[in-house]
Design a protein around this motif. Structure first.
Motif, PDB file in Angstrom:
ATOM      1  N   LEU A   1       0.793  -1.224   0.000  1.00 40.10           N
ATOM      2  CA  LEU A   1       0.000   0.000   0.000  1.00 40.10           C
ATOM      3  C   LEU A   1       0.832   1.284   0.000  1.00 40.10           C
ATOM      4  CD1 LEU A   1      -2.954  -1.127   2.278  1.00 40.10           C
ATOM      5  CD2 LEU A   1      -2.893  -0.920  -0.206  1.00 40.10           C
ATOM      6  N   PRO A   2       1.989   1.334   0.675  1.00 37.86           N
ATOM      7  CA  PRO A   2       2.800   2.558   0.537  1.00 37.86           C
ATOM      8  C   PRO A   2       3.218   2.820  -0.908  1.00 37.86           C
ATOM      9  CG  PRO A   2       3.539   1.291   2.424  1.00 37.86           C
ATOM     10  CD  PRO A   2       2.554   0.423   1.693  1.00 37.86           C
ATOM     11  N   ALA A   3       3.479   1.740  -1.638  1.00 33.29           N
ATOM     12  CA  ALA A   3       3.860   1.905  -3.052  1.00 33.29           C
ATOM     13  C   ALA A   3       2.685   2.411  -3.876  1.00 33.29           C
ATOM     14  CB  ALA A   3       4.361   0.578  -3.609  1.00 33.29           C
ATOM     15  N   LEU A   4       1.486   1.881  -3.625  1.00 34.77           N
ATOM     16  CA  LEU A   4       0.318   2.268  -4.422  1.00 34.77           C
ATOM     17  C   LEU A   4      -0.134   3.694  -4.104  1.00 34.77           C
ATOM     18  CD1 LEU A   4      -1.724  -1.069  -4.274  1.00 34.77           C
ATOM     19  CD2 LEU A   4      -0.350  -0.192  -6.163  1.00 34.77           C
ATOM     20  N   PHE A   5      -0.286   3.993  -2.817  1.00 32.92           N
ATOM     21  CA  PHE A   5      -0.698   5.348  -2.455  1.00 32.92           C
ATOM     22  C   PHE A   5       0.425   6.350  -2.698  1.00 32.92           C
ATOM     23  CE2 PHE A   5      -3.966   3.112   0.091  1.00 32.92           C
ATOM     24  CZ  PHE A   5      -5.076   3.803  -0.352  1.00 32.92           C
ATOM     25  N   GLY A   6       1.668   5.905  -2.616  1.00 31.00           N
ATOM     26  CA  GLY A   6       2.801   6.794  -2.807  1.00 31.00           C
ATOM     27  C   GLY A   6       3.040   7.202  -4.239  1.00 31.00           C
ATOM     28  N   ILE A   7       2.315   6.612  -5.173  1.00 35.26           N
ATOM     29  CA  ILE A   7       2.459   6.989  -6.580  1.00 35.26           C
ATOM     30  C   ILE A   7       2.196   8.480  -6.773  1.00 35.26           C
ATOM     31  CG2 ILE A   7       1.406   6.732  -8.873  1.00 35.26           C
ATOM     32  CD1 ILE A   7       0.963   3.794  -8.248  1.00 35.26           C
TER      33      ILE A   7
ATOM     34  N   GLU B   1     -11.368  10.315  -7.279  1.00 31.62           N
ATOM     35  CA  GLU B   1     -10.728   9.887  -6.037  1.00 31.62           C
ATOM     36  C   GLU B   1     -11.332   8.591  -5.510  1.00 31.62           C
ATOM     37  OE1 GLU B   1      -8.012  11.060  -4.706  1.00 31.62           O
ATOM     38  OE2 GLU B   1      -7.896  12.507  -6.331  1.00 31.62           O
ATOM     39  N   ALA B   2     -12.656   8.466  -5.598  1.00 32.62           N
ATOM     40  CA  ALA B   2     -13.322   7.244  -5.153  1.00 32.62           C
ATOM     41  C   ALA B   2     -12.918   6.062  -6.028  1.00 32.62           C
ATOM     42  CB  ALA B   2     -14.837   7.430  -5.172  1.00 32.62           C
ATOM     43  N   VAL B   3     -12.807   6.295  -7.326  1.00 28.02           N
ATOM     44  CA  VAL B   3     -12.370   5.241  -8.247  1.00 28.02           C
ATOM     45  C   VAL B   3     -10.945   4.808  -7.899  1.00 28.02           C
ATOM     46  CG1 VAL B   3     -11.759   4.726 -10.648  1.00 28.02           C
ATOM     47  CG2 VAL B   3     -13.887   5.928 -10.129  1.00 28.02           C
ATOM     48  N   TRP B   4     -10.092   5.772  -7.606  1.00 27.44           N
ATOM     49  CA  TRP B   4      -8.707   5.487  -7.258  1.00 27.44           C
ATOM     50  C   TRP B   4      -8.629   4.617  -6.002  1.00 27.44           C
ATOM     51  CZ3 TRP B   4      -4.045   5.088  -8.949  1.00 27.44           C
ATOM     52  CH2 TRP B   4      -2.944   5.218  -8.111  1.00 27.44           C
ATOM     53  N   ARG B   5      -9.407   4.972  -4.981  1.00 26.73           N
ATOM     54  CA  ARG B   5      -9.397   4.192  -3.734  1.00 26.73           C
ATOM     55  C   ARG B   5      -9.920   2.784  -3.965  1.00 26.73           C
ATOM     56  NH1 ARG B   5     -11.221   9.178  -1.523  1.00 26.73           N
ATOM     57  NH2 ARG B   5     -13.384   8.432  -1.555  1.00 26.73           N
ATOM     58  N   ARG B   6     -11.010   2.674  -4.730  1.00 28.09           N
ATOM     59  CA  ARG B   6     -11.567   1.337  -4.997  1.00 28.09           C
ATOM     60  C   ARG B   6     -10.596   0.487  -5.803  1.00 28.09           C
ATOM     61  NH1 ARG B   6     -16.437   4.232  -6.068  1.00 28.09           N
ATOM     62  NH2 ARG B   6     -16.157   3.938  -8.320  1.00 28.09           N
TER      63      ARG B   6
ATOM     64  N   GLU C   1      -5.783   7.313   4.238  1.00 31.23           N
ATOM     65  CA  GLU C   1      -6.177   6.869   2.895  1.00 31.23           C
ATOM     66  C   GLU C   1      -6.534   5.382   2.892  1.00 31.23           C
ATOM     67  OE1 GLU C   1      -3.448  10.400   2.346  1.00 31.23           O
ATOM     68  OE2 GLU C   1      -3.614   8.684   3.677  1.00 31.23           O
ATOM     69  N   ILE C   2      -5.798   4.591   3.658  1.00 29.67           N
ATOM     70  CA  ILE C   2      -6.074   3.150   3.722  1.00 29.67           C
ATOM     71  C   ILE C   2      -7.447   2.901   4.339  1.00 29.67           C
ATOM     72  CG2 ILE C   2      -5.389   0.992   4.842  1.00 29.67           C
ATOM     73  CD1 ILE C   2      -2.463   1.943   4.513  1.00 29.67           C
ATOM     74  N   MET C   3      -7.768   3.622   5.395  1.00 32.43           N
ATOM     75  CA  MET C   3      -9.073   3.439   6.035  1.00 32.43           C
ATOM     76  C   MET C   3     -10.211   3.895   5.125  1.00 32.43           C
ATOM     77  SD  MET C   3      -8.477   4.226  10.098  1.00 32.43           S
ATOM     78  CE  MET C   3      -7.782   5.858   9.839  1.00 32.43           C
ATOM     79  N   GLU C   4      -9.953   4.881   4.263  1.00 35.56           N
ATOM     80  CA  GLU C   4     -10.974   5.296   3.290  1.00 35.56           C
ATOM     81  C   GLU C   4     -11.162   4.238   2.208  1.00 35.56           C
ATOM     82  OE1 GLU C   4      -9.548   9.017   1.873  1.00 35.56           O
ATOM     83  OE2 GLU C   4     -10.293  10.160   3.595  1.00 35.56           O
ATOM     84  N   ALA C   5     -10.062   3.602   1.819  1.00 36.17           N
ATOM     85  CA  ALA C   5     -10.138   2.561   0.790  1.00 36.17           C
ATOM     86  C   ALA C   5     -10.719   1.260   1.328  1.00 36.17           C
ATOM     87  CB  ALA C   5      -8.750   2.313   0.196  1.00 36.17           C
ATOM     88  N   PHE C   6     -10.503   1.007   2.625  1.00 34.82           N
ATOM     89  CA  PHE C   6     -11.014  -0.205   3.284  1.00 34.82           C
ATOM     90  C   PHE C   6     -11.906   0.216   4.456  1.00 34.82           C
ATOM     91  CE2 PHE C   6      -7.046  -1.330   1.263  1.00 34.82           C
ATOM     92  CZ  PHE C   6      -7.241  -2.617   0.772  1.00 34.82           C
ATOM     93  N   PRO C   7     -13.080   0.789   4.174  1.00 36.73           N
ATOM     94  CA  PRO C   7     -13.897   1.402   5.232  1.00 36.73           C
ATOM     95  C   PRO C   7     -14.408   0.438   6.290  1.00 36.73           C
ATOM     96  CG  PRO C   7     -15.133   1.252   3.182  1.00 36.73           C
ATOM     97  CD  PRO C   7     -13.723   0.889   2.850  1.00 36.73           C
ATOM     98  N   ASP C   8     -14.504  -0.840   5.980  1.00 34.45           N
ATOM     99  CA  ASP C   8     -15.038  -1.816   6.936  1.00 34.45           C
ATOM    100  C   ASP C   8     -13.958  -2.676   7.588  1.00 34.45           C
ATOM    101  OD1 ASP C   8     -17.676  -0.987   6.315  1.00 34.45           O
ATOM    102  OD2 ASP C   8     -17.667  -2.286   4.542  1.00 34.45           O
ATOM    103  N   SER C   9     -12.715  -2.439   7.262  1.00 32.96           N
ATOM    104  CA  SER C   9     -11.633  -3.272   7.785  1.00 32.96           C
ATOM    105  C   SER C   9     -11.325  -2.926   9.237  1.00 32.96           C
ATOM    106  CB  SER C   9     -10.366  -3.094   6.953  1.00 32.96           C
ATOM    107  OG  SER C   9     -10.532  -3.631   5.670  1.00 32.96           O
ATOM    108  N   PRO C  10     -11.121  -3.936  10.103  1.00 35.92           N
ATOM    109  CA  PRO C  10     -10.707  -3.646  11.480  1.00 35.92           C
ATOM    110  C   PRO C  10      -9.276  -3.115  11.498  1.00 35.92           C
ATOM    111  CG  PRO C  10     -10.683  -6.013  11.069  1.00 35.92           C
ATOM    112  CD  PRO C  10     -11.284  -5.375   9.856  1.00 35.92           C
ATOM    113  N   CYS C  11      -9.068  -2.024  12.239  1.00 38.57           N
ATOM    114  CA  CYS C  11      -7.758  -1.375  12.298  1.00 38.57           C
ATOM    115  C   CYS C  11      -7.332  -1.199  13.744  1.00 38.57           C
ATOM    116  CB  CYS C  11      -7.796  -0.012  11.607  1.00 38.57           C
ATOM    117  SG  CYS C  11      -8.292  -0.061   9.871  1.00 38.57           S
ATOM    118  N   LEU C  12      -6.082  -1.503  14.010  1.00 39.40           N
ATOM    119  CA  LEU C  12      -5.503  -1.304  15.339  1.00 39.40           C
ATOM    120  C   LEU C  12      -4.392  -0.272  15.240  1.00 39.40           C
ATOM    121  CD1 LEU C  12      -4.924  -2.047  18.327  1.00 39.40           C
ATOM    122  CD2 LEU C  12      -3.423  -3.866  17.458  1.00 39.40           C
ATOM    123  N   PHE C  13      -4.516   0.829  15.975  1.00 40.78           N
ATOM    124  CA  PHE C  13      -3.446   1.803  16.109  1.00 40.78           C
ATOM    125  C   PHE C  13      -2.635   1.399  17.335  1.00 40.78           C
ATOM    126  CE2 PHE C  13      -6.165   3.989  13.273  1.00 40.78           C
ATOM    127  CZ  PHE C  13      -5.433   4.989  12.656  1.00 40.78           C
ATOM    128  N   LEU C  14      -1.396   1.033  17.105  1.00 43.07           N
ATOM    129  CA  LEU C  14      -0.536   0.554  18.189  1.00 43.07           C
ATOM    130  C   LEU C  14       0.493   1.625  18.532  1.00 43.07           C
ATOM    131  CD1 LEU C  14       0.059  -1.882  20.005  1.00 43.07           C
ATOM    132  CD2 LEU C  14       1.600  -2.742  18.240  1.00 43.07           C
TER     133      LEU C  14
END
Length: 319
Positions: free
Chosen positions: A36-42, A72-77, A111-124
């Motif tokens: 994902l850093p490579a994809l969003f970092g483009i 932008e929505a197309v890009w995230r999807r 950006e990742i949370m916008e692209a994966f709106p239902d994914s469980p995320c842990l901020f550590l």
């Protein structure tokens, strides 16, 4: 299959969290995909030097997305679909959840949370001075190495805090301190497993498995096979010299009391603990601390283009 994310700085316990979570029957993971850093970092940051003209790629992509009604929505999807295809192929058969814990995801957490709106995320979170101490110990052999990770320690941390603030209150997002996980694992780990939709077993905290792969934490994997709080109070010894303490105070000031409080830390308490370290100024500190500024000024502008041209010449010669 769902995708879950662990967002953290390097040396913050993400590998430990990943290893424990991997014991759940429904969880699959790999060391660090770095996808994902490579994809969003483009589209953001300094454009790398490439034979195919990276600046043209960016300009064309921006133009194309601007012409689309929902660019932008197309890009995230598109990114989410591409990543999901890779994750699914990498996951073990029958897996319910694939966990990506790539450290540099921190800059793109929002950006990742916008692209994966239902994914469980842990901020550590982890005490940022303990992170610096671990970087110097693990990758610097005790010498000052933090300058090499400026991107993580500053841009990454600030982006991570901003992303947490933006997502705070969402049911699929939670935060945890590394110190709490290892100090009271039987209290906090059940909550983490529940957040990822998995069942916790106390036996998971013993004989924690390795995660195979070239990327990721090799030190912690080798040293800790169970949940251990042994490293929590050792960080002040890494800031024994007045030079390092000066740097640490400036770093805490740069982060600020408000950001530290969001993470669950007190600036004053960290400064008080910082003063417990005592030691002489080393020549390596006097060299590497100023050299870090030179490195970040010269390396991207000078050495990368030279190596890129050299590698391109080598490839052409081999054809």
């Amino acid at each position: 299959m769902k995708t879950g994310f662990i967002f953290s700085l390097p040396r913050s316990g993400s590998t430990y969290a990943q290893r424990v979570l991997s014991l759940a029957p429904g969880v699959s993971t790999t060391a660090e995909p770095w996808l994902l850093p490579a994809l969003f970092g483009i589209r953001v940051g300094e454009a790398p030097v490439a034979a195919f003209a990276y600046d043209h790629v960016r300009a064309a992509l921006e133009e194309l997305l601007a012409e689309l009604p929902e660019g932008e929505a197309v890009w995230r999807r598109a990114i989410a679909g591409f990543a999901h295809e890779i994750y699914q192929a990498a996951a073990e058969p029958g897996a319910e959840l694939f966990i990506d814990k790539t450290p540099r995801n921190h800059v793109f957490a929002r950006e990742i949370m916008e692209a994966f709106p239902d994914s469980p995320c842990l901020f550590l979170w982890r005490n940022p001075l303990a992170v610096v101490a671990s970087i110097n110990s693990t990758w610097g052999g005790g010498r000052w190495k933090a300058y090499f990770y400026k991107y993580d320690l500053f841009d990454g941390l600030f982006a991570l805090i901003d992303a947490w603030q933006a997502a705070r209150g969402r049911s699929n997002v939670m935060a945890m301190r590394y110190e709490d996980l290892v100090a009271e694992p039987e209290i906090h780990w059940p909550r983490v497993f529940e957040h990822f939709g998995q069942q916790f077993d106390v036996s998971f905290l013993r004989n924690i498995p390795d995660i195979k792969g070239e990327m990721g934490d090799k030190t912690g994997v080798a040293r800790y096979k169970d949940s251990s709080a042994a490293s929590l109070d050792s960080w002040p010894s890494s800031f024994g010299s007045p030079v390092r303490q000066w740097w640490a105070k400036r770093y805490l000031k740069k982060i600020g009391e408000e950001r530290l409080a969001i993470m669950g830390y007190s600036q004053q308490v960290l400064i008080e603990k910082l003063h417990r370290g005592a030691g002489p100024v080393t020549l390596s500190d006097l060299f590497f601390m100023p050299a870090g500024h030179i490195y970040h000024f010269v390396e991207p502008a000078l050495w990368r283009p030279r190596f890129a041209k050299k590698n391109a010449s080598v490839r052409v010669a081999r054809r």
